[in-house]
Design an enzyme around this catalytic site. Structure first.
Site, PDB file in Angstrom:
ATOM      1  N   ASP A  48       0.824  -1.207   0.000  1.00 22.71           N
ATOM      2  CA  ASP A  48       0.000   0.000   0.000  1.00 22.71           C
ATOM      3  C   ASP A  48       0.859   1.258   0.000  1.00 22.71           C
ATOM      4  O   ASP A  48       2.067   1.209   0.240  1.00 22.71           O
ATOM      5  CB  ASP A  48      -0.887   0.038   1.258  1.00 22.71           C
ATOM      6  CG  ASP A  48      -1.836  -1.138   1.352  1.00 22.71           C
ATOM      7  OD1 ASP A  48      -2.125  -1.737   0.304  1.00 22.71           O
ATOM      8  OD2 ASP A  48      -2.285  -1.441   2.475  1.00 22.71           O
ATOM      9  N   TYR A 106       5.778 -10.279   6.703  1.00 21.28           N
ATOM     10  CA  TYR A 106       5.619  -8.849   6.962  1.00 21.28           C
ATOM     11  C   TYR A 106       5.996  -8.565   8.412  1.00 21.28           C
ATOM     12  O   TYR A 106       5.784  -9.407   9.290  1.00 21.28           O
ATOM     13  CB  TYR A 106       4.172  -8.406   6.748  1.00 21.28           C
ATOM     14  CG  TYR A 106       3.777  -8.204   5.308  1.00 21.28           C
ATOM     15  CD1 TYR A 106       3.971  -6.970   4.684  1.00 21.28           C
ATOM     16  CD2 TYR A 106       3.174  -9.218   4.572  1.00 21.28           C
ATOM     17  CE1 TYR A 106       3.589  -6.769   3.362  1.00 21.28           C
ATOM     18  CE2 TYR A 106       2.795  -9.032   3.251  1.00 21.28           C
ATOM     19  CZ  TYR A 106       3.001  -7.800   2.657  1.00 21.28           C
ATOM     20  OH  TYR A 106       2.627  -7.608   1.348  1.00 21.28           O
TER      21      TYR A 106
END
Length: 241
Positions: A48, A106
């Protein structure tokens, strides 16, 4: 190619019409100019806006063979300093950075309350309350395994499955920071940031650790926690066989 970037000033990985402020757009523009013809990168995932990557993976098909070291050096010469090509390798004709990936890692960084850090403000979410890390760990255990994570994502597609497998969630506490590392076979839109926001709310006592199964069962985004800010999130690694 293994690509590292600071996502602070970009609108995410994926190219956008009429904008060059994406990682994919910048990398494609540089390589297309170097090659003298349009090229298209395939990324392992779409980060993002504002999210960083320690090791993103992308592949590209070129019309002829080039020395990988020269290619890496040439691209880094023209890319901005917040995007670097860390490694270039030849791959098999059928290699696909996204479809061949078996998982991703992540990591989210939280800066503890009262721990000001000017140099990490763009790479961490600064907490304004104390966190109970043990409660967060207890909640994280309930997310391990294969679940429908629809309640932990935004823009869930009606056509695509929202079932994912979470292999591990490690929460590591240091002097100033708390790191939450997520390893799974795939992640939905905003999934890691919503999971982080939920775990933080459990850590501050705003919700109970045993609320996790109910959120999973409901599939309702409104029952999960807030979406953590983008700047604390980093794609650490893409996993392959």
């Amino acid at each position: 190619m293994k690509i590292q970037y600071d996502g602070t000033r970009y609108k995410g990985w994926q190219r956008q019409k009429g904008s060059t402020d994406t990682i994919q757009g910048r990398v494609e523009a540089v390589l297309s100019r170097t090659m003298g013809y349009p090229v298209e990168f395939v990324g392992a995932g779409r980060t993002d806006a504002g999210v960083h990557a320690y090791e993103q993976v992308a592949n590209v098909h070129l019309n002829e063979s080039y020395e990988t070291g020269w290619l890496q050096s040439k691209m880094n010469e023209y890319l901005p300093e917040d995007i670097r090509i860390m490694e270039v390798k030849e791959a098999g004709e059928r290699f696909h950075s996204r479809l061949n990936a078996i998982g991703k890692v992540y990591e989210y960084r939280l800066l503890k309350r009262d721990c000001q850090d000017v140099f990490h403000r763009r790479y961490a979410w600064h907490m304004d309350k104390e966190l109970d890390v043990e409660k967060m760990k207890l909640a994280a255990e309930q997310l391990i395994g294969q679940h429908d994570f629809k309640g932990f994502c935004t823009k869930a597609s009606k056509k695509k499955s929202t079932v994912r497998r979470m292999d591990a969630i490690e929460i590591r506490e240091e002097e100033k920071d708390i790191f939450i590392r997520f390893t799974g076979n795939g992640f939905l839109y905003n999934m890691v940031r919503i999971l982080t926001g939920t775990l933080v709310e459990i850590g501050t006592g705003e919700r109970e650790a045993d609320s996790i199964p109910e959120i999973l069962l409901s599939g309702d985004r409104q029952q999960a926690g807030q979406t953590a800010p983008a700047q604390g999130l980093m794609l650490r690694k893409v996993l392959y066989d």
